[in-house]
Design a protein around this motif. Structure first.
Motif, PDB file in Angstrom:
ATOM      1  N   ASN A  32      -0.669  -0.795   8.409  1.00 58.05           N
ATOM      2  CA  ASN A  32       0.182   0.044   7.580  1.00 58.05           C
ATOM      3  C   ASN A  32       0.180  -0.567   6.181  1.00 58.05           C
ATOM      4  O   ASN A  32       0.282  -1.788   6.038  1.00 58.05           O
ATOM      5  CB  ASN A  32       1.611   0.082   8.123  1.00 58.05           C
ATOM      6  N   TYR A  34       1.596  -0.342   1.989  1.00 58.50           N
ATOM      7  CA  TYR A  34       2.761   0.070   1.209  1.00 58.50           C
ATOM      8  C   TYR A  34       2.562  -0.288  -0.266  1.00 58.50           C
ATOM      9  O   TYR A  34       1.993  -1.323  -0.597  1.00 58.50           O
ATOM     10  CB  TYR A  34       4.025  -0.652   1.699  1.00 58.50           C
ATOM     11  N   TYR A  49       3.572   4.911   1.324  1.00 57.03           N
ATOM     12  CA  TYR A  49       3.089   4.137   2.455  1.00 57.03           C
ATOM     13  C   TYR A  49       2.076   4.964   3.228  1.00 57.03           C
ATOM     14  O   TYR A  49       2.061   6.202   3.145  1.00 57.03           O
ATOM     15  CB  TYR A  49       4.223   3.630   3.344  1.00 57.03           C
ATOM     16  N   LEU A  90       4.131  -4.097  -6.196  1.00 56.33           N
ATOM     17  CA  LEU A  90       3.823  -4.936  -5.045  1.00 56.33           C
ATOM     18  C   LEU A  90       3.173  -4.109  -3.956  1.00 56.33           C
ATOM     19  O   LEU A  90       3.671  -3.047  -3.580  1.00 56.33           O
ATOM     20  CB  LEU A  90       5.096  -5.567  -4.494  1.00 56.33           C
ATOM     21  N   GLY A  96      -0.279  -2.245  12.554  1.00 53.31           N
ATOM     22  CA  GLY A  96      -0.003  -0.858  12.902  1.00 53.31           C
ATOM     23  C   GLY A  96       0.911  -0.683  14.094  1.00 53.31           C
ATOM     24  O   GLY A  96       1.549   0.344  14.247  1.00 53.31           O
ATOM     25  N   GLY A  98       3.957  -2.438  16.816  1.00 52.24           N
ATOM     26  CA  GLY A  98       4.952  -3.480  17.014  1.00 52.24           C
ATOM     27  C   GLY A  98       5.872  -3.667  15.819  1.00 52.24           C
ATOM     28  O   GLY A  98       5.735  -2.996  14.796  1.00 52.24           O
ATOM     29  N   VAL A  99       6.781  -4.594  15.960  1.00 55.07           N
ATOM     30  CA  VAL A  99       7.742  -4.866  14.905  1.00 55.07           C
ATOM     31  C   VAL A  99       7.353  -6.175  14.250  1.00 55.07           C
ATOM     32  O   VAL A  99       7.648  -7.252  14.758  1.00 55.07           O
ATOM     33  CB  VAL A  99       9.174  -4.966  15.449  1.00 55.07           C
ATOM     34  N   SER A 100       6.679  -6.076  13.179  1.00 58.00           N
ATOM     35  CA  SER A 100       6.231  -7.258  12.465  1.00 58.00           C
ATOM     36  C   SER A 100       6.699  -7.181  11.022  1.00 58.00           C
ATOM     37  O   SER A 100       6.904  -6.088  10.494  1.00 58.00           O
ATOM     38  CB  SER A 100       4.711  -7.365  12.498  1.00 58.00           C
ATOM     39  N   PRO A 101       6.878  -8.323  10.397  1.00 57.53           N
ATOM     40  CA  PRO A 101       7.308  -8.284   9.005  1.00 57.53           C
ATOM     41  C   PRO A 101       6.212  -7.767   8.088  1.00 57.53           C
ATOM     42  O   PRO A 101       5.034  -7.771   8.430  1.00 57.53           O
ATOM     43  CB  PRO A 101       7.617  -9.750   8.699  1.00 57.53           C
ATOM     44  N   LEU A 102       6.614  -7.329   6.926  1.00 56.37           N
ATOM     45  CA  LEU A 102       5.665  -6.985   5.885  1.00 56.37           C
ATOM     46  C   LEU A 102       5.123  -8.255   5.264  1.00 56.37           C
ATOM     47  O   LEU A 102       5.821  -9.258   5.143  1.00 56.37           O
ATOM     48  CB  LEU A 102       6.349  -6.159   4.791  1.00 56.37           C
ATOM     49  N   PHE A 104       3.335  -9.420   1.736  1.00 56.34           N
ATOM     50  CA  PHE A 104       3.194  -8.918   0.378  1.00 56.34           C
ATOM     51  C   PHE A 104       2.073  -9.617  -0.379  1.00 56.34           C
ATOM     52  O   PHE A 104       1.813 -10.814  -0.199  1.00 56.34           O
ATOM     53  CB  PHE A 104       4.497  -9.128  -0.401  1.00 56.34           C
ATOM     54  N   GLY A 105       1.455  -8.853  -1.289  1.00 55.71           N
ATOM     55  CA  GLY A 105       0.571  -9.439  -2.271  1.00 55.71           C
ATOM     56  C   GLY A 105       1.379 -10.091  -3.380  1.00 55.71           C
ATOM     57  O   GLY A 105       2.619 -10.042  -3.374  1.00 55.71           O
TER      58      GLY A 105
ATOM     59  N   PHE B  34      15.496  -8.347   8.663  1.00 54.78           N
ATOM     60  CA  PHE B  34      14.569  -9.303   8.067  1.00 54.78           C
ATOM     61  C   PHE B  34      15.198  -9.921   6.819  1.00 54.78           C
ATOM     62  O   PHE B  34      15.990  -9.277   6.123  1.00 54.78           O
ATOM     63  CB  PHE B  34      13.275  -8.607   7.640  1.00 54.78           C
ATOM     64  N   TYR B  36      13.740 -11.974   3.276  1.00 53.16           N
ATOM     65  CA  TYR B  36      12.599 -12.369   2.466  1.00 53.16           C
ATOM     66  C   TYR B  36      13.098 -13.152   1.257  1.00 53.16           C
ATOM     67  O   TYR B  36      14.233 -12.970   0.792  1.00 53.16           O
ATOM     68  CB  TYR B  36      11.842 -11.140   1.942  1.00 53.16           C
ATOM     69  N   LEU B  44       7.013 -11.067  -2.197  1.00 55.26           N
ATOM     70  CA  LEU B  44       8.054 -11.521  -1.276  1.00 55.26           C
ATOM     71  C   LEU B  44       7.429 -12.304  -0.129  1.00 55.26           C
ATOM     72  O   LEU B  44       6.358 -11.952   0.368  1.00 55.26           O
ATOM     73  CB  LEU B  44       8.818 -10.321  -0.703  1.00 55.26           C
ATOM     74  N   PHE B  46       8.160 -13.744   3.769  1.00 50.91           N
ATOM     75  CA  PHE B  46       8.982 -13.560   4.954  1.00 50.91           C
ATOM     76  C   PHE B  46       9.658 -14.873   5.344  1.00 50.91           C
ATOM     77  O   PHE B  46       9.020 -15.931   5.377  1.00 50.91           O
ATOM     78  CB  PHE B  46       8.085 -13.071   6.087  1.00 50.91           C
ATOM     79  N   LYS B  49      13.397 -13.053  11.085  1.00 48.68           N
ATOM     80  CA  LYS B  49      13.697 -11.701  11.549  1.00 48.68           C
ATOM     81  C   LYS B  49      14.547 -11.763  12.812  1.00 48.68           C
ATOM     82  O   LYS B  49      14.508 -12.742  13.571  1.00 48.68           O
ATOM     83  CB  LYS B  49      12.408 -10.926  11.831  1.00 48.68           C
ATOM     84  N   ARG B  94      15.365  -1.943   9.583  1.00 49.21           N
ATOM     85  CA  ARG B  94      14.747  -0.716  10.091  1.00 49.21           C
ATOM     86  C   ARG B  94      15.404  -0.384  11.413  1.00 49.21           C
ATOM     87  O   ARG B  94      15.690  -1.284  12.208  1.00 49.21           O
ATOM     88  CB  ARG B  94      13.244  -0.893  10.259  1.00 49.21           C
TER      89      ARG B  94
END
Lengths: 113, 115
Positions: A32, A34, A49, A90, A96, A98-102, A104-105, B34, B36, B44, B46, B49, B94
């Motif tokens: 996914n 964003y 997104y 950003l 794609g 499950g529940v995982s954190p984002l 970031f670049g 979460f 950050y 950001l 992490f 969580k 979320r």
């Protein structure tokens, strides 16, 4: 391991000029993706997104558009920049499933003059 | 609809003292929560969580957060603050029944640790 690349790091563009910011992810498939904008070092505004190639959801109608031409590539564009487009952009990705954190670049600082 | 609030724009704490950064949330179902951290001109990072299970969650750099369902809160804590903890902190939520919908972020709290 997975990495996210975002470029350029800084950009100064005149009003009315086009924009193209690019983001790529390595080491994963079908992420996914964003695009967020952060104004004045504060809150994050979700712009777009994508959960797959060619699938783009727009959160805020405005002067920007996004495209996902490849699985791990996400592009933010504008045909004509406005002063109000200035900000810190950003890109982020998450798996794609499950529940995982984002993740970031490092962001692009855009100044429209 | 889901939302998250960080009621403090700025938190100041002396080095070595405990710190708390507050976060409250609103979701229809059960939350995924979460935290950050953002350093100047960076993306950001992490920290930790909460998905399910133990209400006390431990994360990176000695941070922890406590999920409190009755108060709909998820405050970030650290027993002893360091100057290097000075940064912008974001809480995000979320609803776990909302599939692939993006995280909703709070407006951020700037933490300043004074030596």
């Amino acid at each position: 391991s997975q990495t996210i690349h975002q470029w350029p790091a800084t950009l100064v563009q005149p009003v009315g000029s086009p924009l193209s910011l690019e983001c790529t992810v390595e080491g994963t498939s079908n992420p996914n993706l964003y695009w967020y904008r952060q104004a004045a070092g504060r809150g994050l505004q979700l712009l777009f997104y994508s959960v797959g190639i060619g699938q783009i959801s727009s959160e805020v109608p405005q002067n920007l558009s996004a495209s996902r031409p490849q699985d791990r590539q996400f592009i933010l564009s504008s045909k004509k920049l406005l002063l109000s487009d200035s900000g810190f952009y950003l890109c982020a990705w998450s798996p794609g499933q499950g529940v995982s954190p984002l993740h970031f670049g490092n962001g692009t600082r855009l100044t429209v003059t | 609809a889901q939302s998250v609030a960080q009621p403090e724009d700025q938190v100041n704490v002396a080095e070595g003292n405990p710190l708390t950064v507050k976060c409250t949330y609103s979701v229809s179902g059960n939350p995924y929560l979460f935290w950050y951290v953002q350093y100047p001109n960076r993306g950001l990072q992490f920290l930790l969580k909460y998905i399910t299970g133990d209400n006390l969650v431990k994360g990176s750099y000695g941070f922890e957060a406590e999920f409190n369902k009755s108060q709909t809160s998820f405050h970030l804590k650290k027993p002893s603050a360091l100057v290097s903890d000075s940064a912008l902190y974001f809480c995000a939520v979320r609803d776990n029944g909302e599939g692939n919908t993006p995280l909703v972020f709070g407006k951020g709290t700037r933490l300043s640790v004074i030596a």
